[in-house]
Design a protein around this motif. Sequence first.
Motif, short mmCIF file in Angstrom:
data_model
loop_
_atom_site.label_atom_id
_atom_site.label_comp_id
_atom_site.label_asym_id
_atom_site.label_seq_id
_atom_site.Cartn_x
_atom_site.Cartn_y
_atom_site.Cartn_z
N PHE A 36 -4.03 6.16 16.53
CA PHE A 36 -3.13 5.07 16.85
C PHE A 36 -3.19 4.05 15.72
CE2 PHE A 36 -4.74 6.94 20.73
CZ PHE A 36 -3.59 7.13 21.48
N TYR A 37 -2.03 3.69 15.20
CA TYR A 37 -2.01 2.76 14.07
C TYR A 37 -0.93 1.71 14.29
CZ TYR A 37 2.04 5.43 12.34
OH TYR A 37 3.26 6.04 12.22
N PRO A 38 -1.09 0.52 13.69
CA PRO A 38 -0.18 -0.58 13.96
C PRO A 38 1.24 -0.45 13.41
CG PRO A 38 -2.31 -1.42 13.26
CD PRO A 38 -2.32 0.06 13.03
N CYS A 45 -2.43 1.35 7.08
CA CYS A 45 -1.84 2.48 7.81
C CYS A 45 -1.44 3.60 6.84
CB CYS A 45 -0.65 2.02 8.62
SG CYS A 45 -1.13 0.82 9.91
N THR A 46 -0.99 3.23 5.65
CA THR A 46 -0.64 4.23 4.65
C THR A 46 -1.90 4.96 4.19
OG1 THR A 46 1.29 2.99 3.94
CG2 THR A 46 0.39 4.59 2.38
N GLU A 48 -4.68 5.36 5.81
CA GLU A 48 -5.17 6.19 6.92
C GLU A 48 -4.34 7.47 7.02
OE1 GLU A 48 -6.60 5.64 11.53
OE2 GLU A 48 -4.94 4.40 10.82
N ALA A 49 -3.02 7.35 6.96
CA ALA A 49 -2.14 8.52 7.04
C ALA A 49 -2.40 9.47 5.88
CB ALA A 49 -0.68 8.08 7.04
N GLN A 50 -2.56 8.93 4.68
CA GLN A 50 -2.84 9.77 3.51
C GLN A 50 -4.18 10.48 3.65
OE1 GLN A 50 -2.21 6.64 0.58
NE2 GLN A 50 -0.35 7.69 -0.15
N GLY A 51 -5.17 9.81 4.26
CA GLY A 51 -6.48 10.42 4.48
C GLY A 51 -6.38 11.62 5.40
N LYS A 83 8.46 9.26 2.49
CA LYS A 83 7.96 8.49 1.34
C LYS A 83 6.60 8.99 0.87
CE LYS A 83 7.07 3.73 -0.14
NZ LYS A 83 7.18 2.31 0.26
N TYR A 84 5.73 9.38 1.82
CA TYR A 84 4.36 9.77 1.47
C TYR A 84 4.10 11.27 1.64
CZ TYR A 84 3.66 4.81 1.16
OH TYR A 84 3.77 3.48 0.79
#
Length: 155
Positions: A36-38, A45-46, A48-51, A83-84
């Motif tokens: 869960f991210y804000p 958040c970027t 965390e998602a990339q990790g 984008k990522y």
Amino acid sequence: MPLAQGDQAPDFTLPGSGGETLALAALRGRKAVLYFYPKDDTSGCTLEAQGFNALLAAFAAADATVLGISPDPVKSHDRFRDKYGLAFPLASDETKAMLAAYGVWVEKSMYGKTYMGVERTTMLLDRDGRIARIWPKVKVPGHAEAVLEAARALP
């Protein structure tokens, strides 16, 4: 009452990135990482998602599905994924009902002002949809690796 290790994860069905419908029932039989991210496309958040994205093959090898969840709309999720180059689904909970059921929609405070928001939290579910582990108030550096280690250790 907040969720705890061993609890059955609350059921959900949410719209997801790429037009998907994402549901807890579809995750049964595999381990699942619900993070869960804000907010899409913000620095923490970027990262965390990339990790999680960088370790996606290792999560798959551990028979674990990764799912990111925030209150952002699906269109925002689509832009964020594109984008990522994120290769896992992002679920949208604009009503915040699922976020509240999981205990991550909480009162927060910044610069003396209180507001409601997502507390960065990750939950690892076992193959039966029970909560095997909870990481509250996540600090991003090294987090995806810690979750992967726990997913590998879970039968």
